[in-house]
Design a protein around this motif. Structure first.
Motif, PDB file in Angstrom:
ATOM      1  N   GLY A 248       0.637  -1.479   0.186  1.00 16.95           N
ATOM      2  CA  GLY A 248      -0.290  -0.113  -0.073  1.00 16.95           C
ATOM      3  C   GLY A 248       0.700   1.362   0.153  1.00 16.95           C
ATOM      4  O   GLY A 248       0.876   2.096  -0.636  1.00 16.95           O
ATOM      5  N   ALA A 249       1.544   1.563   0.738  1.00 22.56           N
ATOM      6  CA  ALA A 249       2.474   2.750   0.997  1.00 22.56           C
ATOM      7  C   ALA A 249       3.747   2.626  -0.544  1.00 22.56           C
ATOM      8  O   ALA A 249       3.593   3.421  -1.015  1.00 22.56           O
ATOM      9  CB  ALA A 249       4.184   2.385   1.978  1.00 22.56           C
ATOM     10  N   THR A 250       3.455   1.542  -0.948  1.00 21.84           N
ATOM     11  CA  THR A 250       4.414   2.426  -2.168  1.00 21.84           C
ATOM     12  C   THR A 250       3.788   2.288  -3.495  1.00 21.84           C
ATOM     13  O   THR A 250       4.101   2.879  -5.125  1.00 21.84           O
ATOM     14  CB  THR A 250       5.103   0.516  -2.724  1.00 21.84           C
ATOM     15  OG1 THR A 250       5.886  -0.037  -1.867  1.00 21.84           O
ATOM     16  CG2 THR A 250       5.951   0.468  -4.172  1.00 21.84           C
ATOM     17  N   VAL A 251       2.608   1.917  -3.089  1.00 20.29           N
ATOM     18  CA  VAL A 251       1.606   1.923  -4.612  1.00 20.29           C
ATOM     19  C   VAL A 251       1.119   3.554  -4.527  1.00 20.29           C
ATOM     20  O   VAL A 251       1.346   4.425  -5.070  1.00 20.29           O
ATOM     21  CB  VAL A 251       0.199   1.283  -4.672  1.00 20.29           C
ATOM     22  CG1 VAL A 251      -0.791   1.916  -5.200  1.00 20.29           C
ATOM     23  CG2 VAL A 251       0.721   0.331  -5.088  1.00 20.29           C
ATOM     24  N   ALA A 252       1.255   4.578  -3.065  1.00 17.16           N
ATOM     25  CA  ALA A 252       0.923   5.737  -2.787  1.00 17.16           C
ATOM     26  C   ALA A 252       1.582   6.118  -3.032  1.00 17.16           C
ATOM     27  O   ALA A 252       1.784   7.699  -3.304  1.00 17.16           O
ATOM     28  CB  ALA A 252       0.430   5.452  -1.617  1.00 17.16           C
ATOM     29  N   PHE A 253       2.976   6.127  -2.516  1.00 15.75           N
ATOM     30  CA  PHE A 253       4.441   6.458  -2.881  1.00 15.75           C
ATOM     31  C   PHE A 253       4.305   6.731  -4.733  1.00 15.75           C
ATOM     32  O   PHE A 253       5.489   8.060  -5.391  1.00 15.75           O
ATOM     33  CB  PHE A 253       5.533   6.198  -2.000  1.00 15.75           C
ATOM     34  CG  PHE A 253       7.156   6.633  -2.605  1.00 15.75           C
ATOM     35  CD1 PHE A 253       7.115   7.832  -1.683  1.00 15.75           C
ATOM     36  CD2 PHE A 253       7.682   6.106  -3.640  1.00 15.75           C
ATOM     37  CE1 PHE A 253       8.882   8.883  -1.813  1.00 15.75           C
ATOM     38  CE2 PHE A 253       9.037   6.961  -3.689  1.00 15.75           C
ATOM     39  CZ  PHE A 253       9.559   8.525  -2.688  1.00 15.75           C
ATOM     40  N   THR A 254       4.507   5.864  -5.442  1.00 15.49           N
ATOM     41  CA  THR A 254       4.389   5.436  -6.294  1.00 15.49           C
ATOM     42  C   THR A 254       3.828   6.741  -7.368  1.00 15.49           C
ATOM     43  O   THR A 254       3.970   7.355  -8.179  1.00 15.49           O
ATOM     44  CB  THR A 254       4.485   4.511  -6.999  1.00 15.49           C
ATOM     45  OG1 THR A 254       5.172   3.322  -6.932  1.00 15.49           O
ATOM     46  CG2 THR A 254       4.555   4.089  -8.688  1.00 15.49           C
ATOM     47  N   ALA A 255       2.569   7.204  -6.801  1.00  8.13           N
ATOM     48  CA  ALA A 255       1.004   7.883  -7.072  1.00  8.13           C
ATOM     49  C   ALA A 255       2.158   8.924  -6.757  1.00  8.13           C
ATOM     50  O   ALA A 255       1.174  10.079  -7.883  1.00  8.13           O
ATOM     51  CB  ALA A 255      -0.149   7.939  -6.546  1.00  8.13           C
ATOM     52  N   ILE A 256       2.416   9.751  -6.146  1.00 11.63           N
ATOM     53  CA  ILE A 256       2.371  11.042  -5.555  1.00 11.63           C
ATOM     54  C   ILE A 256       4.351  10.818  -6.523  1.00 11.63           C
ATOM     55  O   ILE A 256       4.218  12.102  -6.737  1.00 11.63           O
ATOM     56  CB  ILE A 256       3.283  10.868  -4.505  1.00 11.63           C
ATOM     57  CG1 ILE A 256       1.989  10.994  -2.793  1.00 11.63           C
ATOM     58  CG2 ILE A 256       3.947  12.460  -4.383  1.00 11.63           C
ATOM     59  CD1 ILE A 256       2.572  10.595  -1.789  1.00 11.63           C
ATOM     60  N   CYS A 257       4.598  10.075  -6.370  1.00  9.45           N
ATOM     61  CA  CYS A 257       6.069  10.028  -7.492  1.00  9.45           C
ATOM     62  C   CYS A 257       5.772  10.967  -9.063  1.00  9.45           C
ATOM     63  O   CYS A 257       6.268  11.824  -9.770  1.00  9.45           O
ATOM     64  CB  CYS A 257       6.697   9.080  -7.298  1.00  9.45           C
ATOM     65  SG  CYS A 257       7.552   8.808  -6.198  1.00  9.45           S
ATOM     66  N   SER A 258       4.205  10.394  -9.191  1.00  8.69           N
ATOM     67  CA  SER A 258       3.876   9.949 -10.586  1.00  8.69           C
ATOM     68  C   SER A 258       3.157  12.198 -10.857  1.00  8.69           C
ATOM     69  O   SER A 258       3.720  12.006 -11.893  1.00  8.69           O
ATOM     70  CB  SER A 258       2.575   9.322 -10.276  1.00  8.69           C
ATOM     71  OG  SER A 258       0.878   9.321 -10.334  1.00  8.69           O
ATOM     72  N   GLY A 259       3.306  12.936  -9.563  1.00  8.94           N
ATOM     73  CA  GLY A 259       2.868  13.868  -9.809  1.00  8.94           C
ATOM     74  C   GLY A 259       4.347  14.833 -10.475  1.00  8.94           C
ATOM     75  O   GLY A 259       4.531  15.709 -11.306  1.00  8.94           O
ATOM     76  N   ALA A 260       5.327  14.671  -9.709  1.00  9.09           N
ATOM     77  CA  ALA A 260       6.115  14.756  -9.233  1.00  9.09           C
ATOM     78  C   ALA A 260       7.523  15.479 -10.729  1.00  9.09           C
ATOM     79  O   ALA A 260       7.554  15.930 -11.428  1.00  9.09           O
ATOM     80  CB  ALA A 260       7.033  14.460  -8.756  1.00  9.09           C
TER      81      ALA A 260
END
Length: 284
Positions: A248-260
């Motif tokens: 879950g944390a990895t998915v959320a981090f990936t989603a945030i990184c997509s924005g950056a």
């Protein structure tokens, strides 16, 4: 490549991918409005405000998602009541209820010696534990989100542009705001299983910000955000599998990184175009 994609041959990873993709669609539609309306704090408050409901549901034997839904709904109603009767600003009302709900949840957990649920599952979710019944509920959440978003689209646009003008046009901005808060509540509760209460905002904001870097129109932004969110779920699951990290944390981090990453690429392309235009003018 086959070795890299091997995790998707496992049944529970397949369910996680389907469930995460459905969460990505809900969060893309709602997250676009969250970014446009500046409602990120409300989404975060609701995510953390689910804690007392989850704790009480766990202690009494009810499904944690049901407790999360009740707690998030109570949070949204409370914010509206404080704003109307207490004449408080939106951020003040949200802040008060946010801290109160979070504190109450911690009190419930600390006061119970029988609380056996892993706290990390509440905070970071357990996307790999998604079952077929969860997928059905998420599909219903997607249908409800799309239906409300389509029916209220004109009112939501008017609310985002000018609430007073919306009132004059008979578009009922107060009702539109209530529906929008309801959509945020639905998205937060839907994403709870996948990424937990702590990381819901990542799924709401990351793909929407990533899509917003490339288009300013609302519906295309939602579609692109959904695609980016689905890719973030798939990439996050693969990284989690191969690196041995929390899914879950990895998915959320990936989603945030997509924005950056998306914002960075967009800025780079604009800079390159500007440089080329300047060079063309000099050589002309």
């Amino acid at each position: 490549m086959s070795v890299l994609l091997d995790p998707f041959t496992v049944a529970f990873v397949q369910r996680a991918l389907v469930g995460g993709a459905l969460v990505a669609v809900v969060c893309a539609v709602v997250g676009t409005w969250v970014v446009l309306r500046g409602m990120a704090f409300l989404g975060e408050a609701m995510a953390h405000g689910m804690l007392p409901g989850i704790a009480l549901a766990t202690l009494t034997g009810f499904p944690p998602v049901a407790g999360a839904a009740v707690s998030a709904a109570a949070m949204s109603v409370g914010v509206g009541a404080l704003q109307r009767r207490g004449r408080l600003s939106a951020d003040t009302s949200i802040g008060l209820l946010f801290v109160a709900s979070l504190s109450l949840g911690v009190i419930v957990i600390s006061a119970s010696r029988s609380f056996a649920t892993d706290a990390s599952a509440i905070l970071f979710g357990d996307i790999l534990a998604i079952e077929q019944a969860d997928i059905v509920l998420l599909a219903l959440a997607v249908a409800a989100t799309l239906l409300v978003a389509a029916a209220g689209h004109r009112s939501f646009v008017a609310l985002a542009v000018d609430p007073r003008q919306a009132q004059l046009l008979g578009l009922r901005p107060r009702l539109a705001h209530i529906l929008l808060v309801g959509l945020v509540t639905l998205a937060v509760v839907s994403a709870y299983q996948a990424v937990g209460s702590l990381l819901v905002v990542g799924m709401l904001l990351g793909p929407a910000v990533a899509a917003g870097a490339w288009t300013r129109r609302i519906v295309p932004t939602m579609v692109l955000a959904a695609l980016i969110g689905v890719v973030a779920v798939a990439v996050g699951l693969l990284l989690s599998w191969h690196l041995g990290t929390a899914a879950g944390a990895t998915v959320a981090f990936t989603a945030i990184c997509s924005g950056a990453v998306s914002t960075g690429i967009r800025a780079l392309t604009r800079s390159t175009r500007t440089t080329r235009s300047a060079l063309d003018e000099r050589t002309a």
